[in-house]
Design a protein around this motif. Structure first.
Motif, PDB file in Angstrom:
ATOM      1  N   MET A   1      16.694  18.006  -4.915  1.00  0.00           N
ATOM      2  CA  MET A   1      15.676  17.745  -3.901  1.00  0.00           C
ATOM      3  C   MET A   1      14.972  16.427  -4.231  1.00  0.00           C
ATOM      4  N   SER A   2      14.882  15.548  -3.267  1.00  0.00           N
ATOM      5  CA  SER A   2      14.233  14.263  -3.514  1.00  0.00           C
ATOM      6  C   SER A   2      12.765  14.320  -3.113  1.00  0.00           C
ATOM      7  N   PHE A   3      11.972  13.561  -3.838  1.00  0.00           N
ATOM      8  CA  PHE A   3      10.537  13.508  -3.569  1.00  0.00           C
ATOM      9  C   PHE A   3      10.201  12.140  -2.989  1.00  0.00           C
ATOM     10  N   THR A   4       9.488  12.130  -1.890  1.00  0.00           N
ATOM     11  CA  THR A   4       9.057  10.855  -1.324  1.00  0.00           C
ATOM     12  C   THR A   4       7.537  10.789  -1.367  1.00  0.00           C
ATOM     13  N   LEU A   5       7.039   9.595  -1.572  1.00  0.00           N
ATOM     14  CA  LEU A   5       5.592   9.404  -1.601  1.00  0.00           C
ATOM     15  C   LEU A   5       5.015   9.651  -0.223  1.00  0.00           C
ATOM     16  N   PRO A   6       3.761  10.101  -0.160  1.00  0.00           N
ATOM     17  CA  PRO A   6       3.136  10.296   1.150  1.00  0.00           C
ATOM     18  C   PRO A   6       3.090   8.986   1.923  1.00  0.00           C
ATOM     19  N   LYS A   7       3.216   9.078   3.222  1.00  0.00           N
ATOM     20  CA  LYS A   7       3.096   7.898   4.067  1.00  0.00           C
ATOM     21  C   LYS A   7       1.632   7.481   4.101  1.00  0.00           C
ATOM     22  N   GLU A   8       1.393   6.175   4.010  1.00  0.00           N
ATOM     23  CA  GLU A   8       0.021   5.682   4.024  1.00  0.00           C
ATOM     24  C   GLU A   8      -0.133   4.602   5.083  1.00  0.00           C
TER      25      GLU A   8
ATOM     26  N   ILE B   1      -0.604  12.153   7.227  1.00  0.00           N
ATOM     27  CA  ILE B   1      -0.489  10.737   6.894  1.00  0.00           C
ATOM     28  C   ILE B   1      -1.787  10.298   6.223  1.00  0.00           C
ATOM     29  N   MET B   2      -1.671   9.722   5.033  1.00  0.00           N
ATOM     30  CA  MET B   2      -2.850   9.210   4.329  1.00  0.00           C
ATOM     31  C   MET B   2      -3.364   7.989   5.082  1.00  0.00           C
ATOM     32  N   ALA B   3      -4.624   8.030   5.508  1.00  0.00           N
ATOM     33  CA  ALA B   3      -5.195   6.924   6.284  1.00  0.00           C
ATOM     34  C   ALA B   3      -6.334   6.271   5.512  1.00  0.00           C
ATOM     35  N   TRP B   4      -6.149   5.006   5.151  1.00  0.00           N
ATOM     36  CA  TRP B   4      -7.210   4.191   4.570  1.00  0.00           C
ATOM     37  C   TRP B   4      -7.924   3.502   5.718  1.00  0.00           C
ATOM     38  N   GLU B   5      -9.187   3.122   5.503  1.00  0.00           N
ATOM     39  CA  GLU B   5      -9.960   2.493   6.571  1.00  0.00           C
ATOM     40  C   GLU B   5     -10.587   1.185   6.103  1.00  0.00           C
ATOM     41  N   ALA B   6     -10.692   0.245   7.055  1.00  0.00           N
ATOM     42  CA  ALA B   6     -11.374  -1.024   6.793  1.00  0.00           C
ATOM     43  C   ALA B   6     -12.076  -1.467   8.069  1.00  0.00           C
TER      44      ALA B   6
ATOM     45  N   HIS C   1      -3.528  -0.794  -2.624  1.00  0.00           N
ATOM     46  CA  HIS C   1      -2.728   0.384  -2.286  1.00  0.00           C
ATOM     47  C   HIS C   1      -1.317  -0.027  -1.854  1.00  0.00           C
ATOM     48  N   PRO C   2      -0.412  -0.176  -2.821  1.00  0.00           N
ATOM     49  CA  PRO C   2       0.939  -0.655  -2.520  1.00  0.00           C
ATOM     50  C   PRO C   2       1.779   0.309  -1.677  1.00  0.00           C
ATOM     51  N   ASN C   3       1.343   1.571  -1.532  1.00  0.00           N
ATOM     52  CA  ASN C   3       2.114   2.523  -0.732  1.00  0.00           C
ATOM     53  C   ASN C   3       1.793   2.462   0.755  1.00  0.00           C
TER      54      ASN C   3
ATOM     55  N   ASP D   1       7.219  -5.980   4.282  1.00  0.00           N
ATOM     56  CA  ASP D   1       7.710  -4.608   4.391  1.00  0.00           C
ATOM     57  C   ASP D   1       6.776  -3.712   5.205  1.00  0.00           C
ATOM     58  N   VAL D   2       5.564  -4.165   5.477  1.00  0.00           N
ATOM     59  CA  VAL D   2       4.559  -3.351   6.171  1.00  0.00           C
ATOM     60  C   VAL D   2       4.704  -3.506   7.681  1.00  0.00           C
ATOM     61  N   SER D   3       4.790  -2.366   8.385  1.00  0.00           N
ATOM     62  CA  SER D   3       4.844  -2.368   9.850  1.00  0.00           C
ATOM     63  C   SER D   3       3.454  -2.623  10.416  1.00  0.00           C
ATOM     64  N   LEU D   4       3.412  -3.095  11.667  1.00  0.00           N
ATOM     65  CA  LEU D   4       2.138  -3.455  12.293  1.00  0.00           C
ATOM     66  C   LEU D   4       1.998  -2.865  13.685  1.00  0.00           C
TER      67      LEU D   4
END
Length: 130
Positions: A1-8, A31-36, A49-51, A80-83
């Motif tokens: 079983m593979s483990f993937t990091l939570p989506k951020e 989905i982990m949501a950071w705010e700015a 937060h590289p993830n 690599d980051v989507s927008l």
């Protein structure tokens, strides 16, 4: 079983209530949501937060850089980051955004935001993630 990091996701919006509603809708889907609140804060959060795999930003924000400038800067720093770019005041053609950019006009239903985020982060999330 593979483990993937939570989506951020990083939600960048100068209106606190709008930012909170968007972040809460994503969090409810696991989905982990950071705010700015502006581009400067967003770049700081992104660096820490590289993830983070997606930035959702409003076009009109206070400060030296608007959301379009932020989208291009994120693309330069982290291609690599989507927008996803949003606005209620202007319409932006996808061609005006960096490669992975999508425009979502305000007001938007939160389910539409979540759908686009899930598609950009590679597929739907498990409702049981908590």
């Amino acid at each position: 079983m593979s483990f993937t990091l939570p989506k951020e996701v990083l939600v960048v919006e100068d209106e606190p209530f709008v930012r909170m509603v968007a972040a809460d809708a994503l969090t409810e889907r696991g989905i982990m949501a950071w705010e700015a609140g502006d581009a400067g804060e967003a770049l700081h959060v992104l660096a820490e937060h590289p993830n983070i795999g997606l930035v959702f930003t409003d076009v009109n924000m206070p400060g030296e850089m608007d959301g379009l400038g932020l989208a291009h800067e994120v693309n330069r720093l982290r291609p690599d980051v989507s927008l996803i770019v949003t606005s209620g005041a202007v319409s932006v053609a996808d061609e005006e955004l960096p490669d992975s950019g999508t425009f979502l006009s305000k007001p938007y239903p939160t389910r539409k935001l979540v759908q686009i985020v899930e598609e950009k982060l590679d597929g739907p999330f498990d409702d049981t993630v908590g």
